[in-house]
Enzyme design. Sequence first.
Site, PDB file in Angstrom:
ATOM      1  CE  LYS A   1      -4.584  -2.340   9.926  1.00 24.69           C
ATOM      2  NZ  LYS A   1      -5.773  -3.210   9.783  1.00 24.69           N
TER       3      LYS A   1
ATOM      4  CE  LYS B   1      -0.323  -7.554   3.576  1.00 21.72           C
ATOM      5  NZ  LYS B   1      -1.157  -7.938   4.732  1.00 21.72           N
TER       6      LYS B   1
ATOM      7  CE  LYS C   1      -8.273  -4.441   0.510  1.00 21.42           C
ATOM      8  NZ  LYS C   1      -9.452  -4.742   1.319  1.00 21.42           N
TER       9      LYS C   1
END
Length: 349
Positions: free
Chosen positions: A127, A211, A214
């Site tokens: 991230k 994956k 969002k």
Amino acid sequence: MTEDTLAASFPTYGGPRRILSGIQASGALHLGNYLGALKRFTALQDSGAPCFLFVADLHAITVWQDPAVLTAQTREIAAAYIASGLDPAKSTIFPQSAVRAHSELAWILNCVARLGWLDRMTQFKEKSGKHKERASVGLYTYPVLQAADILLYKATEVPVGEDQKQHLELTRDIAAKFNTDFGAPGFFPLPEPLIQGPATRVMSLRDGGAKMSKSDPSDQSRINLTDDADTIAAKVRKARTDPEPLPETLDGLADRPEAKNLVAIYAALADISREQVIEQFGGQGFGAFKPALADLAVSALAPVTAEMRRLMDDPAEIDRVLKDGAERAAAIADPVVDEVKRIVGFWRG
């Protein structure tokens, strides 16, 4: 109280089963959230163990969030919980930030966890990317807050996807170290992961190696829970595949990530195994399989979408659920954090 006396007051954990999980309040909910979390939560609420399902708004602010959007997304996730079949009378549904004990316990556990443990967390590396020095401290310590979320309710089981298994292992390490450091064996249980089902990790419709997310800039990569029937059908038709027909056995999906993903999605929506999907569609091309998958996705998601929209049009109803859930959660959490503070030695007056 001597260390031996303190230790004797905490026998090996033998408390009740409790199930806890949450969804982060950032971005639109999608099919991956429904199959990997919401559908599983609904199945667990009748398992005989109390379920605590929270909206992870404290986790959300590890990256900047527009305050008004954060509030709206908190309500949207609560609406999705209820629309998916969770009963607020059976399951405790609440915003994480509304129970102050989450933040209190997180700080104490930050002082128990070790830097080396956090350095091994792969999600922070993913991230933060190439500029980790620009990431928030909260993003780095995110797994410790996650441990606090779980241990605060002495949860014994946590439904998670494969990508969260490492964080749950960290929670177990933190719990064990706290119990050992403070001579309180069994005070915190060592929670077990619940990783099950044919679609615990739903992949992107555009890239079977990534994956469903969002944050993906392509809306075609996911099916949002607020998509209408035509949009869902169109996204399934346009989902990336290869030119080969579906194989006759599951082994034939090994090197076909997009095909494997669509088969897993069908199995999860239909509540059947992937083997049964292959038995039904093996040897057929995607020209036959995709329309069947589109029809199934529409029929499964349409009632959820309709109920979500109804609830989101009545924010007062959602707020009543969240307020009641927060009060019920605090009634469990506050005594736990008070006992933790006593064990640690904080002044109690």
